[in-house]
Design an enzyme around this catalytic site. Structure first.
Site, PDB file in Angstrom:
ATOM      1  N   CYS A 135      15.444   9.391  -0.535  1.00 47.45           N
ATOM      2  CA  CYS A 135      16.802   9.841  -0.211  1.00 47.45           C
ATOM      3  C   CYS A 135      17.582   8.817   0.618  1.00 47.45           C
ATOM      4  CB  CYS A 135      16.765  11.098   0.616  1.00 47.45           C
ATOM      5  SG  CYS A 135      15.816  12.426  -0.086  1.00 47.45           S
ATOM      6  N   ARG A 155      16.990   2.716  -3.456  1.00 51.43           N
ATOM      7  CA  ARG A 155      15.943   3.452  -2.746  1.00 51.43           C
ATOM      8  C   ARG A 155      15.262   4.484  -3.651  1.00 51.43           C
ATOM      9  NH1 ARG A 155      16.473   3.231   2.857  1.00 51.43           N
ATOM     10  NH2 ARG A 155      15.606   5.295   3.121  1.00 51.43           N
ATOM     11  N   TRP A 214      16.072  12.534  -3.539  1.00 49.58           N
ATOM     12  CA  TRP A 214      14.846  12.268  -4.287  1.00 49.58           C
ATOM     13  C   TRP A 214      14.027  13.527  -4.105  1.00 49.58           C
ATOM     14  CZ3 TRP A 214       9.500  11.422  -3.528  1.00 49.58           C
ATOM     15  CH2 TRP A 214       8.874  10.639  -4.494  1.00 49.58           C
ATOM     16  N   ASN A 266      17.571  13.670   5.125  1.00 59.14           N
ATOM     17  CA  ASN A 266      16.429  12.951   4.540  1.00 59.14           C
ATOM     18  C   ASN A 266      15.188  13.422   5.264  1.00 59.14           C
ATOM     19  OD1 ASN A 266      18.201  11.417   3.161  1.00 59.14           O
ATOM     20  ND2 ASN A 266      17.772   9.507   4.245  1.00 59.14           N
ATOM     21  N   GLY A 267      14.060  13.453   4.556  1.00 63.22           N
ATOM     22  CA  GLY A 267      12.811  13.842   5.206  1.00 63.22           C
ATOM     23  C   GLY A 267      12.380  15.217   4.747  1.00 63.22           C
ATOM     24  N   GLU A 272      -1.972  -7.792  -6.727  1.00 66.41           N
ATOM     25  CA  GLU A 272      -0.526  -7.772  -6.569  1.00 66.41           C
ATOM     26  C   GLU A 272       0.167  -7.991  -7.924  1.00 66.41           C
ATOM     27  OE1 GLU A 272       1.549  -6.744  -4.597  1.00 66.41           O
ATOM     28  OE2 GLU A 272       3.400  -7.827  -4.984  1.00 66.41           O
ATOM     29  N   LYS A 276       2.742  -5.346  -9.706  1.00 64.61           N
ATOM     30  CA  LYS A 276       4.105  -5.719 -10.125  1.00 64.61           C
ATOM     31  C   LYS A 276       4.344  -5.315 -11.574  1.00 64.61           C
ATOM     32  CE  LYS A 276       5.716  -6.235  -7.226  1.00 64.61           C
ATOM     33  NZ  LYS A 276       5.338  -6.304  -5.854  1.00 64.61           N
ATOM     34  N   GLU A 285       4.655  -1.508 -12.051  1.00 65.53           N
ATOM     35  CA  GLU A 285       5.875  -0.949 -11.473  1.00 65.53           C
ATOM     36  C   GLU A 285       7.093  -1.116 -12.356  1.00 65.53           C
ATOM     37  OE1 GLU A 285       5.660  -3.333  -7.742  1.00 65.53           O
ATOM     38  OE2 GLU A 285       6.608  -1.558  -6.929  1.00 65.53           O
ATOM     39  N   HIS A 303     -19.741  -5.200 -14.987  1.00 66.41           N
ATOM     40  CA  HIS A 303     -20.340  -3.962 -14.492  1.00 66.41           C
ATOM     41  C   HIS A 303     -19.573  -2.741 -14.968  1.00 66.41           C
ATOM     42  CE1 HIS A 303     -23.130  -6.286 -12.102  1.00 66.41           C
ATOM     43  NE2 HIS A 303     -22.099  -7.086 -11.829  1.00 66.41           N
ATOM     44  N   LYS A 305      12.321   2.621  -2.897  1.00 70.28           N
ATOM     45  CA  LYS A 305      12.122   1.398  -2.115  1.00 70.28           C
ATOM     46  C   LYS A 305      11.445   1.702  -0.789  1.00 70.28           C
ATOM     47  CE  LYS A 305      12.559  -2.962  -1.195  1.00 70.28           C
ATOM     48  NZ  LYS A 305      11.530  -3.808  -1.852  1.00 70.28           N
TER      49      LYS A 305
END
Ligand code: F6R
Length: 612
Positions: free
Chosen positions: A2, A27, A74, A100-101, A487, A491, A494, A510, A607
């Site tokens: 949010c 975001r 969100w 928000n929250g 990483e 990427k 995402e 394995h 974000k």
């Protein structure tokens, strides 16, 4: 996650609010809305979907109010829908709120308000807030402004959870009230106008003077003033922070996407992050830290705690701290760490890495370590972010605003900063050897080598075109290269939505090798001379099984074995992740573009992850 925006001034608020929301789109959100105070009372315009849809709502052009609040939601409580979108009003339409929250005790508050005759029109936790304020407002006496402030304070005292709240009242058209707890909110000071935002870049084009609130502090904004209070409404003084970023740094600046711009900003981000901390012939300097030799000698371990990409930077940190300083270092994911009953005490140094400085799990992990008596050190990209205000010490990456959801320049800046920190610790411990000398020299040469690596963009783009329709890919490496595999794989997932797995190359046999079949793409990273032969033989095993292979290396290997070899400049193994990740960032970027996806705002992602 949010986003909130607020404006009080002399201009028409609605376009400023919508513009602010557009800048917060990165975001992540699923619905948007604004509320302004008009001649005839409060107006609310909201809907699910993109912010720009607000421009199509009936009556939006007729809004004249010069005070307003705005929100991108969100969804957490209740599906994305018009009813659940913010702002929310109380039943009497006196107050309008964005939040928000998460209000953890909203069920209890909702039942209390239902018992007191209030009705709810959404499934959100937020709707309790305006109604609770109204409940107290009715009981207050005095001026409308005093009633508003007192009622707001009482309502906030009843809330459990995390929140950043903006509220306006139709009876008080000249003020807006805000507060926060464990959720981001910044106040921008202008000339006869003031702004609210979830983060700095959204309002950078209006001001560079920002005020930051500590948990539960309240600010009352009028057009030409801002008053600050603690949670008991005692007046407090605050100084504005002048932010060095300029508005252009939050714009695309000719690039097609923020992510591409941010990938290309890495030489500058690394130069800025190194700053004056390092020179070849003097000791590494962190004047903001107050760490002694005795303190380091007495440490039982260092913990590095973070989420996602920031955690991957932590893995590079572990490698350099353990090898240079010989201090045992563990890396953990914040959401796991906090429930693991971690073995932390006053002899543990806990380092928290967070680009945004607002990641809920990382902040909670930090608070836990503080409680256990450990010293806490935050690494963040955002001055004044929540994590830096909680930590005993803070050091900053100077990557500039990172807007694209997928982190690029923040990651490489985190790796360089933690490497500098390791050198700083080593020098405090009087460890001075040729390895450190060489590392310093290599760090200073790094920005140029990043520039060289970026020139490989076309080669990467061509390979991306060959494989963008694949469904699965593997990323392999050993040692430090395995952290880069992690990483690179994150990427790709995402922003391209291709399923990707990363493995230590030696672990393939394995289990995962069962998945290797004709045509599958396997990407391997080989920058550690000591391990390269071992990795090559692992790759041979996948080639035998028909895999298509891309290798990122700075070693002299037999290139014709592989379908594509990307040769990056040679550098110190400690900092090689900074170079080897670049082709992988570009790889994910070009695959995402080839698939026609929204690179900067991938689906389902935010974000800044401000809920746990
Ligand atoms: C990946 C990414 C995320 C973040 C993670 C932590 O590209 O951006 O994995 O790294 O959500 O975010 P910060 O660093 O803001 O705590």
């Amino acid at each position: 996650m949010c986003g909130i925006v607020g404006y009080i001034g002399t201009k028409k608020a609605s376009p400023i609010l919508i513009n602010g929301l557009i800048r917060l789109e990165y975001r992540g959100y699923d619905s948007a809305g604004i509320s302004t105070i008009e001649q005839n009372g409060l107006s609310i315009m909201k809907d699910k979907g993109r912010v720009k849809n607000l421009y199509n709502l009936d009556g939006i052009d007729n809004l004249k109010g010069t005070i307003g609040i705005a929100h991108t939601r969100w969804a957490t409580h209740g599906k994305p829908s018009k009813e659940n979108s913010h702002p929310h009003m109380d039943n009497s339409k006196t107050f309008s709120v964005v939040h928000n929250g998460i209000i953890e005790n909203y069920n209890e508050l909702r039942n209390f308000l239902l018992d007191n005759g209030y009705t709810f029109y959404s499934q959100t936790d937020t709707e309790v807030i305006p109604n609770l304020v109204h409940y107290y407002y009715k009981k207050e006496t005095g001026s409308n402004q005093a009633k508003f402030l007192n009622a707001f304070k009482k309502a906030c005292n009843d809330l459990n959870g995390s929140f950043a709240i903006e509220i306006i009242c139709k009876d008080c058209p000249d003020i807006m009230i805000v507060t926060r707890k464990d959720s981001p909110l910044v106040i921008g000071k202008g000339e006869n106008e003031n702004y609210i935002s979830s983060d700095i870049p959204a309002i950078l084009s209006f001001t560079r003077n920002f005020y930051l609130l500590n948990d539960l502090e309240i600010a009352v904004l009028s057009r030409d003033n801002i008053d600050f209070y603690d949670k008991d409404l005692n007046a407090i003084q605050k100084n504005a922070e002048i932010i060095g970023w300029n508005a252009l740094s939050a714009e695309k600046d000719g690039y097609e996407d923020f992510m591409l711009k941010e990938i290309y900003e890495q030489p500058t981000a690394i130069r800025e992050t190194i700053g004056a901390k390092l020179s070849e012939n003097s000791k590494c300097e962190f004047s903001e830290l107050n760490i002694t030799r005795d303190y380091l000698l007495n440490l039982n371990k260092i913990y590095i705690v973070a989420c996602g990409t920031a955690m991957h930077a932590g893995l590079a940190g572990k490698n350099v701290i353990e090898k240079l300083c010989k201090i045992p270092t563990e890396v953990d994911i914040a959401s796991e760490f906090r429930y693991r009953e971690p073995l932390v005490d006053e002899k543990t140094l806990c380092i928290f890495i967070s680009q945004s400085g607002e990641t809920a799990d990382t902040i909670a992990a930090l608070k836990l370590c503080k409680k256990k008596g450990a010293k806490t050190l935050a690494i963040s990209n955002v001055i004044g972010s929540s994590i830096t205000r909680e930590a005993d010490f803070s050091i900053y990456t100077h990557a500039g605003p990172e807007i694209a959801v997928a982190s690029t320049k923040a990651y490489t800046s985190q790796v360089i900063l933690i490497t500098l920190l390791a050198i700083y610790f080593a020098e405090i411990l009087d460890i001075s050897n040729s390895e450190i000398k060489k590392l310093k020299k290599d760090i200073l040469e790094l920005p140029k080598k990043i520039e060289e690596t970026l020139k490989l963009s076309e080669v990467v783009k061509n390979f991306s075109k060959e494989v963008y329709q694949e469904k699965d890919m593997f990323f392999l490496g050993r040692g430090i290269d395995e952290t880069v595999a992690k990483e690179g794989s994150l990427k790709l997932k995402e922003i391209s939505y291709i399923h990707a797995e990363s493995y230590p190359a030696g672990e393939l046999k394995h289990g995962p090798i069962a998945l290797i079949e004709n045509g599958i793409t396997v990407i391997s990273i080989m920058t550690d001379k000591k391990l390269v032969e071992k990795t090559v033989s692992n790759i041979q095993e996948v080639i035998t099984r028909g895999a298509k292979t891309l290798v990122v290396t700075n070693q002299n290997i037999k290139e014709d074995m592989f379908d594509m070899t990307i040769k990056i400049p040679e550098t110190n193994t400690f900092i090689s992740p900074i170079l080897s990740i670049i082709p992988l960032q570009l790889f994910s970027y070009y695959i995402s573009k080839e698939k026609g996806l929204d690179v900067d705002k991938p689906r389902n992602l935010a974000k800044s992850v401000t809920v746990e």
